[in-house]
Motif scaffolding. Sequence first.
Motif, PDB file in Angstrom:
ATOM      1  N   LEU A 150       0.857  -1.181   0.000  1.00  0.00           N
ATOM      2  CA  LEU A 150       0.000   0.000   0.000  1.00  0.00           C
ATOM      3  C   LEU A 150       0.896   1.234   0.000  1.00  0.00           C
ATOM      4  CD1 LEU A 150      -2.811  -0.928   2.583  1.00  0.00           C
ATOM      5  CD2 LEU A 150      -2.847  -1.132   0.083  1.00  0.00           C
ATOM      6  N   ASP A 151       0.952   1.899  -1.119  1.00  0.00           N
ATOM      7  CA  ASP A 151       1.751   3.118  -1.241  1.00  0.00           C
ATOM      8  C   ASP A 151       0.987   4.064  -2.157  1.00  0.00           C
ATOM      9  OD1 ASP A 151       3.603   5.088  -1.334  1.00  0.00           O
ATOM     10  OD2 ASP A 151       5.211   3.905  -2.232  1.00  0.00           O
ATOM     11  N   PHE A 152       0.144   4.875  -1.553  1.00  0.00           N
ATOM     12  CA  PHE A 152      -0.781   5.696  -2.335  1.00  0.00           C
ATOM     13  C   PHE A 152      -0.065   6.765  -3.146  1.00  0.00           C
ATOM     14  CE2 PHE A 152      -4.151   8.921  -2.915  1.00  0.00           C
ATOM     15  CZ  PHE A 152      -5.120   8.121  -3.489  1.00  0.00           C
ATOM     16  N   ALA A 153       0.931   7.428  -2.532  1.00  0.00           N
ATOM     17  CA  ALA A 153       1.546   8.572  -3.221  1.00  0.00           C
ATOM     18  C   ALA A 153       3.066   8.621  -3.111  1.00  0.00           C
ATOM     19  CB  ALA A 153       0.945   9.885  -2.700  1.00  0.00           C
ATOM     20  N   GLY A 154       3.704   7.556  -2.602  1.00  0.00           N
ATOM     21  CA  GLY A 154       5.159   7.561  -2.671  1.00  0.00           C
ATOM     22  C   GLY A 154       5.935   7.333  -1.393  1.00  0.00           C
ATOM     23  N   GLY A 155       5.396   6.612  -0.431  1.00  0.00           N
ATOM     24  CA  GLY A 155       6.170   6.325   0.781  1.00  0.00           C
ATOM     25  C   GLY A 155       7.433   5.550   0.475  1.00  0.00           C
ATOM     26  N   THR A 156       7.304   4.470  -0.303  1.00  0.00           N
ATOM     27  CA  THR A 156       8.484   3.696  -0.706  1.00  0.00           C
ATOM     28  C   THR A 156       9.133   4.297  -1.943  1.00  0.00           C
ATOM     29  OG1 THR A 156       6.979   2.211  -1.908  1.00  0.00           O
ATOM     30  CG2 THR A 156       7.745   1.484   0.245  1.00  0.00           C
ATOM     31  N   GLY A 183      13.640   9.677   4.746  1.00  0.00           N
ATOM     32  CA  GLY A 183      13.927   8.248   4.825  1.00  0.00           C
ATOM     33  C   GLY A 183      13.310   7.596   6.048  1.00  0.00           C
ATOM     34  N   PHE A 184      13.660   8.091   7.228  1.00  0.00           N
ATOM     35  CA  PHE A 184      13.156   7.501   8.471  1.00  0.00           C
ATOM     36  C   PHE A 184      11.656   7.736   8.610  1.00  0.00           C
ATOM     37  CE2 PHE A 184      13.192   6.604  13.059  1.00  0.00           C
ATOM     38  CZ  PHE A 184      14.058   5.511  13.087  1.00  0.00           C
ATOM     39  N   GLY A 185      11.215   8.954   8.275  1.00  0.00           N
ATOM     40  CA  GLY A 185       9.780   9.241   8.334  1.00  0.00           C
ATOM     41  C   GLY A 185       8.991   8.397   7.356  1.00  0.00           C
ATOM     42  N   GLY A 186       9.560   8.169   6.158  1.00  0.00           N
ATOM     43  CA  GLY A 186       8.887   7.331   5.174  1.00  0.00           C
ATOM     44  C   GLY A 186       8.760   5.892   5.622  1.00  0.00           C
ATOM     45  N   ILE A 187       9.805   5.379   6.284  1.00  0.00           N
ATOM     46  CA  ILE A 187       9.756   4.007   6.809  1.00  0.00           C
ATOM     47  C   ILE A 187       8.636   3.875   7.835  1.00  0.00           C
ATOM     48  CG2 ILE A 187      11.002   2.313   8.213  1.00  0.00           C
ATOM     49  CD1 ILE A 187      13.602   3.392   6.880  1.00  0.00           C
ATOM     50  N   VAL A 188       8.587   4.818   8.771  1.00  0.00           N
ATOM     51  CA  VAL A 188       7.557   4.777   9.818  1.00  0.00           C
ATOM     52  C   VAL A 188       6.161   4.898   9.206  1.00  0.00           C
ATOM     53  CG1 VAL A 188       6.631   6.000  11.823  1.00  0.00           C
ATOM     54  CG2 VAL A 188       9.096   5.649  11.603  1.00  0.00           C
ATOM     55  N   GLY A 189       5.989   5.835   8.271  1.00  0.00           N
ATOM     56  CA  GLY A 189       4.683   6.012   7.640  1.00  0.00           C
ATOM     57  C   GLY A 189       4.231   4.789   6.866  1.00  0.00           C
ATOM     58  N   SER A 190       5.158   4.142   6.166  1.00  0.00           N
ATOM     59  CA  SER A 190       4.809   2.951   5.382  1.00  0.00           C
ATOM     60  C   SER A 190       4.410   1.786   6.281  1.00  0.00           C
ATOM     61  CB  SER A 190       5.989   2.550   4.489  1.00  0.00           C
ATOM     62  OG  SER A 190       6.221   3.528   3.502  1.00  0.00           O
TER      63      SER A 190
END
Length: 441
Positions: free
Chosen positions: A199-205, A359-366
């Motif tokens: 699930l990656d709606f707009a670009g977390g990964t 990077g770290f925020g994206g990991i947590v959000g994903s």
Amino acid sequence: MDRIRKWVIVPVLLLPLPLLAADLAGWWRPLSEINAGNTAWVMTSAVLVLLMTVPGLALFYGGMVRKKNVLGTMMHSFTVAALVSVLWMVIGYSFAFTPGNAFIGGFDRFMLDGMGLDQNRGMTTIVNGDGTVPESVFMFFQMTFAIISTAIVTGAFAERLKFSALLLFSGLWVTLVYAPVCHWVWGGGFMADAHTPVLDFAGGTVVHINAGVAGLVAALVIGKRLGFGKDVMAPHNMVLTLTGAAMLWVGWFGFNAGSAGAADASAGMAMAVTQIAAASAALTWMLCEKMAGHKPSALGMASGAVSGLVGITPAAGFVGPQAALVIGVVTAVAAYFAAVFLKRRFGYDDSLDAFGIHGFGGIVGSVLTGVLFSNAIFGGEATIGAQLLAQIKDVAITIGYSVMMTYLILKIVAIVCRGLRIDHDAEREGMDVSIHGERIE
């Protein structure tokens, strides 16, 4: 007898023609009609996302560096915007969104060959899945994502990279790292076709983890700025940074709500949760500063808002308002920890916290997306256990690929450009004068 043959045989021979005509009509008829409202919304969103890089990210990053490097830092964002636009047109879009294999797309849209005025037909993507937006608009919308992803990386090595190295690195990275990961998630690759798709709606990964991890690798390979940890390297102009942060905040509605690919209820929910996450994260970051014994700062407010926007990006079309509030708070705490304590503990020079926030925020959000998603909102049938496992697995794959490829690209660039860094004298003088022959008085 001849008359019998005429009235029997001829109609039999002509019988397939209506079927053939119907088949041809079906082939020429578009899969669905272009929708003016959806097209207008995605066009507007694309402009908003471009605004996030130029001038948004350029100002955000430019205000945080020392005065002698502000033009050079802003030039990173402007140069990336121009370079990536051309490369996306030549090969990036084709690699990301045309049929190929599970790893990368093909050459069907090399130089955008074959893309006319018809709508996007048959693309396996999250965005524009119903084909009601022209392919040219979809292509441009995705181009702006490639631009800002590459520009985010530059924040990790601000104030010390050769301009030639920036150009070569950015070109190779968007083609060999960003485009494949984009294909995995949105272009019909293995992450999209898995039993439990990420699930990656707009670009977390695709955007934040990919770019943030690449930034960390670049910071480690290139090395620290001269005087890092000894000299004062405070932001020279917080007005620029706050202005840039405001543009990022506003532009992010195009980033998230535009990823619905239509002006519909999904876009409306994505817009609402984006605002809630950004606001809660901005307040949380200031609270973290207060609890750490510091005054609530403008830089903290800006960093907190951006961290909340990063955290909600993968979840924007899959969660409700309550989950968005949680994501904003948790992501802000995590990004604050990474930007303040983790960087100090390990001593790496991530100049503008590209890894700490993105990077770290994206990991947590994903990862949080795999826990807080709502089947009622996105119409799925996922279970928390399976989805969380899929999120963690795909986050790990993205990290591993970005680390490996970014490191390899940096080594190639170092050979071709005879080093990655400007020399010590040029670094002391500043990039504005030594690279661009300009200065701010």
